[in-house]
Design a protein around this motif. Structure first.
Motif, PDB file in Angstrom:
ATOM      1  N   UNK A  58     -10.367  -4.073   2.729  1.00 43.23           N
ATOM      2  CA  UNK A  58      -9.811  -2.893   2.065  1.00 43.23           C
ATOM      3  C   UNK A  58      -9.877  -3.035   0.551  1.00 43.23           C
ATOM      4  N   UNK A  59      -9.433  -4.175   0.048  1.00 44.34           N
ATOM      5  CA  UNK A  59      -9.407  -4.391  -1.403  1.00 44.34           C
ATOM      6  C   UNK A  59     -10.801  -4.424  -2.017  1.00 44.34           C
ATOM      7  N   UNK A  60     -11.721  -5.085  -1.338  1.00 42.19           N
ATOM      8  CA  UNK A  60     -13.077  -5.205  -1.886  1.00 42.19           C
ATOM      9  C   UNK A  60     -13.810  -3.871  -1.921  1.00 42.19           C
ATOM     10  N   UNK A  61     -13.345  -2.929  -1.094  1.00 44.44           N
ATOM     11  CA  UNK A  61     -13.974  -1.610  -1.075  1.00 44.44           C
ATOM     12  C   UNK A  61     -13.187  -0.566  -1.858  1.00 44.44           C
ATOM     13  N   UNK A  62     -12.144  -1.018  -2.583  1.00 43.38           N
ATOM     14  CA  UNK A  62     -11.391  -0.116  -3.441  1.00 43.38           C
ATOM     15  C   UNK A  62     -10.610   0.949  -2.698  1.00 43.38           C
ATOM     16  N   UNK A  63     -10.115   0.604  -1.497  1.00 43.17           N
ATOM     17  CA  UNK A  63      -9.339   1.549  -0.691  1.00 43.17           C
ATOM     18  C   UNK A  63      -7.843   1.286  -0.837  1.00 43.17           C
ATOM     19  N   UNK A  64      -7.020   2.279  -0.473  1.00 44.11           N
ATOM     20  CA  UNK A  64      -5.570   2.093  -0.444  1.00 44.11           C
ATOM     21  C   UNK A  64      -5.141   1.909   1.009  1.00 44.11           C
ATOM     22  N   UNK A  65      -4.347   0.877   1.280  1.00 44.65           N
ATOM     23  CA  UNK A  65      -3.911   0.640   2.657  1.00 44.65           C
ATOM     24  C   UNK A  65      -2.422   0.920   2.815  1.00 44.65           C
ATOM     25  N   UNK A  66      -2.080   1.476   3.965  1.00 43.22           N
ATOM     26  CA  UNK A  66      -0.699   1.786   4.324  1.00 43.22           C
ATOM     27  C   UNK A  66      -0.378   1.060   5.625  1.00 43.22           C
ATOM     28  N   UNK A  67       0.527   0.091   5.550  1.00 43.11           N
ATOM     29  CA  UNK A  67       0.902  -0.691   6.727  1.00 43.11           C
ATOM     30  C   UNK A  67       1.949   0.070   7.518  1.00 43.11           C
ATOM     31  N   UNK A  68       1.613   0.457   8.749  1.00 43.20           N
ATOM     32  CA  UNK A  68       2.527   1.226   9.587  1.00 43.20           C
ATOM     33  C   UNK A  68       3.444   0.254  10.330  1.00 43.20           C
ATOM     34  N   UNK A  69       4.744   0.287  10.019  1.00 42.88           N
ATOM     35  CA  UNK A  69       5.694  -0.681  10.548  1.00 42.88           C
ATOM     36  C   UNK A  69       6.906   0.020  11.158  1.00 42.88           C
ATOM     37  N   UNK A  70       7.653  -0.738  11.951  1.00 40.59           N
ATOM     38  CA  UNK A  70       8.923  -0.244  12.490  1.00 40.59           C
ATOM     39  C   UNK A  70      10.025  -0.803  11.591  1.00 40.59           C
TER      40      UNK A  70
END
Length: 260
Positions: free
Chosen positions: A182-194
């Protein structure tokens, strides 16, 4: 159009080879091949590839689906015809249709569209979940699926059946580290958690270049992955339910990401 080679012995090397590919992820990786079983998914392969390695059919199937099998054979390097009883020895289903295709595993994709929106699955263990997620993702217009290499094999027979051909059509990105990818491709990640302290996914303004991460069915997302995510998000729930099935969570998250 290639001729069909008849095989009658259960000791034939091809019979043993197909059985091994059906059962073993290691064998699939070492040989760079995977197996598709059933008329519909073999037709999906025909529609999504220029050429595949082998077409293997039972005599009953050849008679029943003659025109479609002849069409499939055009793109097969080699074609084989088996007695029905012998075909059952290599089939992965309890009531096989009598049609198997063997194809090359695509090379890992390195480049990703930064304007797409993606679902990432970290160490997903259940083939049915991976198949269901891929179908939902395709239906909602998700750009592709990012998979951690420690999850279930997207080219296993169970996953391919559950996906109903989706994984032959959608871009798949397999990586040893979702965070690094994700980081190397310049994307934003959203961790879906409980976690009630995480941001509600219904209030997030998703944009192109975003990735929602869904974690392992039993253990969720790795702590390290959560720490490196752009944001931690949660699906608001009422009642006494504590968590959602991974494929259900992915479906809701995909809807929220794609609806605006």
């Amino acid at each position: 159009m290639p001729d069909f080679i008849e095989i009658t012995s259960k000791d034939n090397s091809l019979i043993k080879f197909i059985s091994l590919l059906q059962l073993s992820k290691k064998a699939r990786e070492e040989n760079g091949l995977f197996v598709l079983e059933g008329l519909r998914i073999c037709c999906d392969l025909y529609d999504n590839t220029d050429k595949f390695d082998k077409l293997i059919v039972s005599k009953k199937a050849y008679e029943k689906y003659y025109e479609k099998i002849e069409k499939l054979s055009i793109k097969a390097d080699k074609c084989y015809l088996l007695p029905d009883t012998l075909f059952k020895k290599i089939g992965d289903t309890s009531s096989p249709q009598g049609i198997i295709a063997v194809s090359k595993i695509p090379e890992r994709k390195r480049e990703i569209d930064n304007f797409g929106r993606y679902i990432a699955l970290e160490n997903i263990a259940d083939p049915s979940n991976l198949g269901a997620v891929s179908r939902t993702a395709e239906a909602l217009g998700v750009s592709g699926i990012i998979l951690s290499s420690d999850g279930c094999d997207p080219y296993s027979p169970k996953v391919l059946r559950a996906s109903m051909g989706t994984l032959l059509r959608m871009p798949i990105y397999i990586t040893d580290s979702i965070t690094e990818f994700v980081n190397s491709n310049g994307l934003r990640s959203f961790a879906c958690v409980v976690d009630e302290t995480a941001d509600k996914i219904t209030e997030i303004d998703f944009k192109d270049g975003d990735v929602i991460i869904i974690g392992n069915e039993a253990n969720g997302i790795l702590n390290e992955t959560q720490k490196n995510a752009f944001k931690r998000v949660t699906i608001p729930m009422s009642g006494k339910a504590e968590s959602l099935n991974a494929s259900v969570a992915a479906a809701i998250a995909s809807w929220e990401m794609m609806k605006r």
